[in-house]
Design a protein around this motif. Structure first.
Motif, short mmCIF file in Angstrom:
data_model
loop_
_atom_site.label_atom_id
_atom_site.label_comp_id
_atom_site.label_asym_id
_atom_site.label_seq_id
_atom_site.Cartn_x
_atom_site.Cartn_y
_atom_site.Cartn_z
N ALA A 1 0.83 -1.20 0.00
CA ALA A 1 0.00 0.00 0.00
C ALA A 1 0.87 1.26 0.00
N LEU A 2 1.97 1.23 0.75
CA LEU A 2 2.89 2.37 0.73
C LEU A 2 3.51 2.53 -0.65
N LEU A 3 3.85 1.40 -1.27
CA LEU A 3 4.50 1.46 -2.58
C LEU A 3 3.57 2.02 -3.64
N VAL A 4 2.28 1.70 -3.55
CA VAL A 4 1.31 2.25 -4.52
C VAL A 4 1.30 3.77 -4.45
N THR A 5 1.28 4.31 -3.24
CA THR A 5 1.27 5.77 -3.10
C THR A 5 2.57 6.38 -3.59
N VAL A 6 3.68 5.73 -3.28
CA VAL A 6 4.99 6.23 -3.73
C VAL A 6 5.07 6.23 -5.26
N LEU A 7 4.60 5.15 -5.89
CA LEU A 7 4.65 5.07 -7.35
C LEU A 7 3.76 6.12 -8.00
N ALA A 8 2.56 6.32 -7.43
CA ALA A 8 1.66 7.34 -7.98
C ALA A 8 2.27 8.73 -7.86
N THR A 9 2.92 8.99 -6.74
CA THR A 9 3.57 10.29 -6.55
C THR A 9 4.69 10.49 -7.56
N PHE B 1 4.23 20.10 -7.80
CA PHE B 1 2.81 20.34 -7.51
C PHE B 1 1.97 19.08 -7.79
N LEU B 2 2.15 18.49 -8.98
CA LEU B 2 1.37 17.31 -9.34
C LEU B 2 1.71 16.12 -8.43
N GLY B 3 2.98 15.99 -8.06
CA GLY B 3 3.36 14.90 -7.17
C GLY B 3 2.72 15.02 -5.81
N ALA B 4 2.66 16.24 -5.27
CA ALA B 4 2.02 16.45 -3.97
C ALA B 4 0.52 16.19 -4.04
N CYS B 5 -0.11 16.64 -5.12
CA CYS B 5 -1.55 16.36 -5.31
C CYS B 5 -1.80 14.85 -5.37
N ALA B 6 -0.97 14.16 -6.15
CA ALA B 6 -1.15 12.71 -6.28
C ALA B 6 -0.93 12.00 -4.95
N ALA B 7 0.02 12.47 -4.16
CA ALA B 7 0.27 11.85 -2.87
C ALA B 7 -0.95 11.95 -1.96
N SER B 8 -1.57 13.14 -1.90
CA SER B 8 -2.75 13.32 -1.06
C SER B 8 -3.92 12.47 -1.53
N LEU B 9 -4.19 12.50 -2.82
CA LEU B 9 -5.34 11.77 -3.36
C LEU B 9 -5.14 10.26 -3.26
N ALA C 1 3.74 22.52 -1.14
CA ALA C 1 2.75 22.92 -0.14
C ALA C 1 1.40 23.19 -0.79
N LEU C 2 1.40 23.88 -1.93
CA LEU C 2 0.15 24.14 -2.64
C LEU C 2 -0.48 22.84 -3.11
N GLY C 3 0.34 21.91 -3.60
CA GLY C 3 -0.18 20.63 -4.04
C GLY C 3 -0.80 19.83 -2.91
N VAL C 4 -0.18 19.90 -1.73
CA VAL C 4 -0.74 19.22 -0.56
C VAL C 4 -2.11 19.80 -0.22
N LEU C 5 -2.22 21.13 -0.24
CA LEU C 5 -3.49 21.77 0.09
C LEU C 5 -4.56 21.43 -0.95
N ALA D 1 0.14 6.38 4.78
CA ALA D 1 0.44 6.16 3.36
C ALA D 1 1.03 7.41 2.71
N PHE D 2 0.68 8.58 3.24
CA PHE D 2 1.09 9.83 2.62
C PHE D 2 2.54 10.21 2.94
#
Length: 435
Positions: free
Chosen positions: A294-302, A321-329, A389-393, A346-347
């Motif tokens: 599950a951690l690896l899935v989030t890392v790969l998506a990021t 920005f896109l990496g941070a958005c993907a990490a949150s989602l 930071a913006l991507g996380v928000l 996971a994040f």
């Protein structure tokens, strides 16, 4: 819904322990306040007032009533943070009695490390190799990371036993790594020493701390955000001074301090590095093996989102920005599919993957050789940190309604929360709350 605890003092203690556990896991203060309010409302206290800072939490059940303060006594591992978030989920779902929640939080710091004998050295070893495959994909740099990571692991072990090493840990680790990297570079054994010295000490760099502080500032938590930025900046300064001290001791030419990155391996190197990083983090943070996928899935998506952004734009801030958005989602989706993996657990590994701390150290260190290049690189890093930071928000904002909908509709999540409520406290965990 379980009945509220009749003793207000015990209720405040429960909420304060819950909030301090989340803060110790590195969560932003505005998210901690929101989670504590959710738990309080579930316990029947809608007039709850809570104020959090990175070092403590104040809780009162209603305006004008008594207040409880709980200090944050150091950080917690990811497995301990997972326990705190599990207690929060069960409380808000109304499936865990408050008395049992209080008992489980009281023994939180007594939970033994899953890998006490080899978690720190092997975990540090794997994380350093993985980051080298991502940041400095060349065989000499990877071998360097493998060896020097054990020096850093030794310093980390000593930091908990002596007051001398603890405050100076970033300086000492950066100095040791820099002396080795620059010394080998003089002999032509290592290319790009400034990037080579980073992977072994990446676990100590405050990139996530700085981005969290900026996120808190963006959310209106001015004191917490300012404090984190100041502390993170101090840690970064100590690491930079370690690099500068190594240069001074060795009497190196300033030409060795440049921002060139080695790129000797192929496209596959970062992908293998991601897998190695996920395994290493699980060993360092006592994460059960069943949760590593599950951690690896989030890392790969990021990483995929970050790479896509970097390929689509010349500016690295798009990828950040896109990496941070993907990490949150993705972390939110992982929590829905596997409720055993809390969103924040996971994040955080994906957050570390964005490595703003590594970029910051390289940029600041370049000031010694070329002030102009160093300033330009430092400005670029600031833009990247702000983008993260913006991507996380943005990612958190997009995920929030999804979390609410699925929390109400998911029978899997409800079944898991009921299972949490039935989990007995192991005999080895019973005992008074540690100081």
């Amino acid at each position: 819904m379980p009945p509220p605890v009749t003793d207000p003092q015990q209720t405040r203690r429960l909420l304060a322990w819950l909030g301090s556990g989340l803060l110790a896991g590195g969560m932003p203060v505005h998210e901690v306040e929101e989670d504590v309010r959710e738990a309080a409302i579930a316990l029947g206290h809608e007039g709850i007032e809570v104020a959090a800072s990175p070092t403590g939490l104040w809780v009162t059940l209603a305006s004008g009533e008594a207040t409880t303060f709980e200090a944050v006594d150091g950080g917690v591992r990811l497995d301990q943070l997972a326990e705190v978030t599990a207690v929060h989920a069960a409380l808000t779902a109304g499936t865990l009695p408050a008395a049992e929640a209080l008992q489980r939080l009281s023994v939180l710091r007594q939970r033994p490390h899953r890998y006490p004998a080899y978690g720190l050295p092997v975990g540090t070893f794997l994380v350093a190799i993985g980051i080298a495959l991502v940041l400095a994909p060349a065989w000499p740099s990877i071998l360097f990371a493998a060896v020097i990571s054990q020096v850093v692991a030794g310093l980390m072990a000593l930091s908990g036993r002596t007051l001398l090493v603890g405050p100076l840990l970033p300086f000492l680790a950066a100095f040791a790594s820099s002396v080795a990297a620059f010394g080998l570079a003089e002999r032509g054994l290592v290319d790009a020493p400034l990037w080579t010295l980073v992977p072994p000490i990446a676990v100590l760099l405050p990139g996530s701390l700085i981005v969290t502080g900026l996120t808190e500032l963006s959310a209106g938590a001015m004191m917490a955000g300012t404090g984190r930025l100041a502390y993170g900046g101090t840690q970064m300064l100590l690491a930079t001074l370690g690099v500068g001290a190594a240069v001074a001791v060795l009497g190196l030419p300033l030409s060795l301090i440049d921002g060139q990155r080695p790129e000797a391996l192929g496209w596959w190197a970062p992908l293998i590095g991601l897998l190695v990083i996920a395994v290493g983090i699980s060993l360092l943070e006592s994460v059960p093996p069943s949760l590593v996928p599950a951690l690896l899935v989030t890392v790969l998506a990021t990483f995929a989102a970050q790479s896509l952004g970097n390929a689509a734009s010349e500016g690295p801030w798009v990828g950040a920005f896109l990496g941070a958005c993907a990490a949150s989602l993705t972390a939110t989706l992982v929590e829905f599919v596997r409720p055993q993996v809390p969103r924040v657990v996971a994040f955080l590994p994906s957050f570390w993957l964005l490595v703003p701390g590594s970029l910051g150290l390289v940029s600041v260190a370049q000031l010694e050789s070329s002030p102009t290049a160093g300033v330009l690189a430092a400005v670029e890093v600031l833009v990247i940190v702000a983008s993260i930071a913006l991507g996380v928000l943005v990612g958190a904002g997009l995920a929030h309604p999804l979390r609410s909908v699925v929390t109400r509709l998911s029978p899997t999540r409800r079944a898991f929360v009921r299972q949490l409520a039935r989990r007995p406290v192991r005999r080895s965990e019973r005992g008074p709350r540690p100081d």
